[in-house]
Design a protein around this motif. Structure first.
Motif, PDB file in Angstrom:
ATOM      1  N   VAL A 148      49.966  38.178  46.522  1.00  0.00           N
ATOM      2  CA  VAL A 148      48.756  38.021  47.344  1.00  0.00           C
ATOM      3  C   VAL A 148      47.530  37.867  46.451  1.00  0.00           C
ATOM      4  N   LEU A 149      47.406  38.716  45.440  1.00  0.00           N
ATOM      5  CA  LEU A 149      46.238  38.645  44.557  1.00  0.00           C
ATOM      6  C   LEU A 149      46.234  37.351  43.748  1.00  0.00           C
ATOM      7  N   ALA A 150      47.408  36.919  43.286  1.00  0.00           N
ATOM      8  CA  ALA A 150      47.473  35.651  42.558  1.00  0.00           C
ATOM      9  C   ALA A 150      47.090  34.492  43.477  1.00  0.00           C
ATOM     10  N   GLY A 151      47.518  34.552  44.748  1.00  0.00           N
ATOM     11  CA  GLY A 151      47.126  33.523  45.705  1.00  0.00           C
ATOM     12  C   GLY A 151      45.633  33.519  45.949  1.00  0.00           C
ATOM     13  N   LEU A 152      45.029  34.705  46.012  1.00  0.00           N
ATOM     14  CA  LEU A 152      43.574  34.790  46.179  1.00  0.00           C
ATOM     15  C   LEU A 152      42.876  34.231  44.951  1.00  0.00           C
ATOM     16  N   ALA A 153      43.404  34.545  43.765  1.00  0.00           N
ATOM     17  CA  ALA A 153      42.819  34.005  42.530  1.00  0.00           C
ATOM     18  C   ALA A 153      42.837  32.477  42.551  1.00  0.00           C
ATOM     19  N   ALA A 154      43.926  31.903  43.074  1.00  0.00           N
ATOM     20  CA  ALA A 154      44.022  30.438  43.160  1.00  0.00           C
ATOM     21  C   ALA A 154      42.932  29.869  44.044  1.00  0.00           C
ATOM     22  N   ARG A 155      42.678  30.533  45.170  1.00  0.00           N
ATOM     23  CA  ARG A 155      41.640  30.016  46.084  1.00  0.00           C
ATOM     24  C   ARG A 155      40.256  30.166  45.471  1.00  0.00           C
ATOM     25  N   LEU A 156      40.005  31.303  44.835  1.00  0.00           N
ATOM     26  CA  LEU A 156      38.695  31.508  44.217  1.00  0.00           C
ATOM     27  C   LEU A 156      38.473  30.548  43.058  1.00  0.00           C
ATOM     28  N   LEU A 157      39.540  30.251  42.333  1.00  0.00           N
ATOM     29  CA  LEU A 157      39.443  29.337  41.194  1.00  0.00           C
ATOM     30  C   LEU A 157      39.057  27.931  41.646  1.00  0.00           C
ATOM     31  N   ALA A 158      39.491  27.554  42.868  1.00  0.00           N
ATOM     32  CA  ALA A 158      39.198  26.213  43.380  1.00  0.00           C
ATOM     33  C   ALA A 158      37.758  26.083  43.888  1.00  0.00           C
ATOM     34  N   ARG A 159      37.051  27.207  44.004  1.00  0.00           N
ATOM     35  CA  ARG A 159      35.652  27.221  44.438  1.00  0.00           C
ATOM     36  C   ARG A 159      35.438  26.474  45.758  1.00  0.00           C
ATOM     37  N   PRO A 160      36.111  26.872  46.827  1.00  0.00           N
ATOM     38  CA  PRO A 160      35.934  26.184  48.113  1.00  0.00           C
ATOM     39  C   PRO A 160      34.593  26.547  48.755  1.00  0.00           C
ATOM     40  N   ASP A 161      34.187  25.740  49.702  1.00  0.00           N
ATOM     41  CA  ASP A 161      32.973  26.051  50.465  1.00  0.00           C
ATOM     42  C   ASP A 161      33.266  27.060  51.572  1.00  0.00           C
ATOM     43  N   VAL A 162      34.486  26.994  52.107  1.00  0.00           N
ATOM     44  CA  VAL A 162      34.909  27.862  53.210  1.00  0.00           C
ATOM     45  C   VAL A 162      36.197  28.551  52.795  1.00  0.00           C
ATOM     46  N   LEU A 163      36.219  29.869  52.883  1.00  0.00           N
ATOM     47  CA  LEU A 163      37.400  30.650  52.511  1.00  0.00           C
ATOM     48  C   LEU A 163      37.972  31.311  53.759  1.00  0.00           C
ATOM     49  N   LEU A 164      39.261  31.073  54.019  1.00  0.00           N
ATOM     50  CA  LEU A 164      39.962  31.648  55.163  1.00  0.00           C
ATOM     51  C   LEU A 164      41.045  32.601  54.641  1.00  0.00           C
ATOM     52  N   LEU A 165      40.995  33.857  55.047  1.00  0.00           N
ATOM     53  CA  LEU A 165      41.950  34.864  54.599  1.00  0.00           C
ATOM     54  C   LEU A 165      42.666  35.465  55.805  1.00  0.00           C
ATOM     55  N   ASP A 166      43.995  35.483  55.776  1.00  0.00           N
ATOM     56  CA  ASP A 166      44.782  36.018  56.878  1.00  0.00           C
ATOM     57  C   ASP A 166      45.502  37.283  56.417  1.00  0.00           C
ATOM     58  N   GLU A 167      45.019  38.432  56.870  1.00  0.00           N
ATOM     59  CA  GLU A 167      45.566  39.753  56.518  1.00  0.00           C
ATOM     60  C   GLU A 167      45.754  39.882  55.001  1.00  0.00           C
ATOM     61  N   PRO A 168      44.693  39.731  54.220  1.00  0.00           N
ATOM     62  CA  PRO A 168      44.843  39.686  52.767  1.00  0.00           C
ATOM     63  C   PRO A 168      45.209  41.019  52.131  1.00  0.00           C
TER      64      PRO A 168
END
Length: 532
Positions: A148-168
């Motif tokens: 889960v944390l590695a997946g979150l790191a991937a999303r943060l690394l991509a620097r999106p404008d909108v972040l959607l998290l499902d039961e993180p």
């Protein structure tokens, strides 16, 4: 305030025809929003529609900018590396090739402007507590929390404008949760998070409640939202009491009216003998018309009072509570239900042996990757770690994924499969105590909402034959709404056997009347003591 996400007339149904959303209108502003609601309301489905993972049957979704979406369950291929998960494998390979002297146009194109991608990836992993996780490590070797944390790191690394998290926070240990909370605190873009983690929802700017196919948005944190709901509920309950009083009054007036009409009818019959027949008939006809009008008027008032009461009761948010007695699960004091020997015990205070006696209530905590789930599975009869021997009695195991039901069978048939000597009537009576009454008990398990499925799983565990003397629960509050968490606590309060529960949900654990706390360290060693 401009909206970053706009859903217009959004509809979605599963292939079997089950409608999830029907004409939903919703908008999310450029803030951090917690999306809440009961299990089965459609929260995860809505996130998937916004992320483009699902296509709506009707309506549109508009999003301002790039989306980063972290689902509940990451699709992890066993051969993929952490670099693959982070989305940097191609750029990293090109960088390494350039360093080796392979300065091709293709390699430069793969790198683009991202020359520090590896450094940024390692920094992002370190910020989330994964500094010791190598980029070449296969994702299959990560624990659930690490993934889960590695997946979150991937999303943060991509620097999106909108972040959607499902039961993180599912499967995250206490340290990992704190790191995720810090990441949410530091997030400055648009965030929509589906969660039942109260501490996480205290960090948002708004709460969006998805209920009965519509969304209501409230400014503030979860506790502020709860305060507003409490005020609404109190007002709704006052309306219910007033409507109940009105209904009682209308019933009383209708009964009084019927008594008066009956008395008039008797009096009219007596007086008919003293007047001509024609006059008596006319009076009788007039009386019947008058009494009919009178009766209809009172019945209309009574129907209106019933409608007002129904509307008032509908406005009260009230989740039923399960009420169940489980005397067959009683375990006498001192009776041994679990013995585990050969546990690793190199450090002072570690337990080389675990014995569970009587109705002990035990919490097993520890960091992600320590091996808690592996040990729990061994207690349930699965493969034990090398050198470990397990002896257990009448065990029932609740895995994280709640996959103990046969989706092709009805709820009744699922329970009968584990309680073959029980009659259908006995099974239905047991299910009713878990709020699975009538048609709900006849539905296929695969069609149940999240909360219904959870109660069906609880019923199949606790009504089984032989009665479970030892329950093993692995992160049981993952993905559960507050009503389901309360239902679980109620069921465990009625359970009279022993249980071992693995969980990082401290507020839930503190409701269980625990008799022991065990902690597993990263070396797989057990010791007495609560979470740190």
């Amino acid at each position: 305030m401009s909206h970053a996400i706009v859903c217009s007339d959004l509809s979605f149904a599963w292939p079997d025809g089950t409608v999830v959303l029907d004409g939903l209108d919703a908008a999310f502003g450029p803030v951090r929003t917690g999306l809440v609601g009961v299990n089965g309301a459609g929260k995860s489905t809505l996130l998937k529609l916004v992320a483009g993972e699902l296509s709506p049957a009707a309506g549109t979704v508009s999003v301002a900018g790039e989306i980063g979406y972290l689902p509940q369950t990451l699709p992890l291929a066993g051969h993929d590396t952490v670099a693959d998960l982070l989305g940097i494998a191609r750029a990293r390979a090109a960088l390494l090739a350039i360093e080796r002297g392979e300065a091709t146009e293709e390699n430069f194109a793969a790198v683009g402007d991202d020359w520090d991608v590896e450094e940024r990836a390692r920094a992002e992993l370190a910020r989330l507590g994964l500094g010791d996780v190598g980029l070449d490590r296969t994702v299959a070797t990560l624990s659930g929390g690490e993934a889960v944390l590695a997946g979150l790191a991937a999303r943060l690394l991509a620097r999106p404008d909108v972040l959607l998290l499902d039961e993180p926070t599912n499967n995250l240990d206490l340290d990992a949760r704190r790191r995720l909370y810090d990441a949410v605190d530091a997030w400055t873009g648009v965030l929509v998070v589906v969660s039942h983690d109260r501490e996480l929802l205290e960090r948002v700017d708004a709460i969006a409640d998805l209920r009965d196919g519509a969304i209501r948005t409230f400014g503030g944190t979860l506790s502020q939202y709860d305060e507003r709901l409490a005020v609404e509920r109190e007002a709704a309950e006052r309306t219910v009491r007033a409507a109940e009083g009105d209904l009682r009054r209308q019933r009383r007036e209708l009964e009084e009216a019927r008594t008066k009409l009956a008395r008039r009818a008797r009096y009219g019959k007596k007086s008919q003998d003293s007047v001509p027949r024609i006059v008596a008939g006319l009076r009788k006809q007039q009386a019947q018309v008058s009494s009919g009008k009178h009766r209809v008027l009172h019945e209309q008032k009574l129907a209106g009072a019933r409608d007002r009461l129904a509307e008032a009761e509908e406005a009260v948010r009230d989740e039923d509570e399960i009420r169940v007695e489980l005397p067959n699960t009683r375990v006498p004091e001192g009776r041994t239900v679990l013995t585990v020997t050969g546990l690793p015990a190199e450090e002072p205070g570690s337990l080389p042996e675990l014995v569970v006696r009587g109705p002990e209530r035990i919490a097993l905590t520890g960091p992600n990757g320590a091996g808690k789930t592996t040990l729990l599975r061994a207690f349930a009869g699965g493969a034990a770690p090398d050198g470990v021997e397990v002896r257990a009695e009448d065990v029932r195991y609740l895995p994280q994924r709640l996959d103990v039901l046969d989706d092709a069978l009805s709820v009744v048939d699922n329970v009968r499969a584990v309680a073959p000597s029980a009659s259908v009537r006995e099974v239905r009576a047991g299910l009713a105590r878990f709020l699975l009454r009538g048609d709900r008990a006849d539905r296929l398990a695969g069609t149940l909402s999240g909360g219904e499925r959870f109660r069906a799983v609880l019923a199949s565990l606790l009504l089984a034959e032989p009665a479970p003397r030892l329950l093993l629960l692995d992160e049981p509050t993952n993905n559960l709404d507050t009503a389901s968490v309360r239902a679980l606590a109620q069921a465990l309060a009625a359970y009279e056997g022993a249980f071992v529960v693995v969980s990082h949900d401290l507020p839930f654990l503190r409701t269980l009347g625990l008799t022991r706390w065990l902690r597993m360290d990263r070396n797989g060693e057990l010791s007495e003591g609560g979470p740190v």
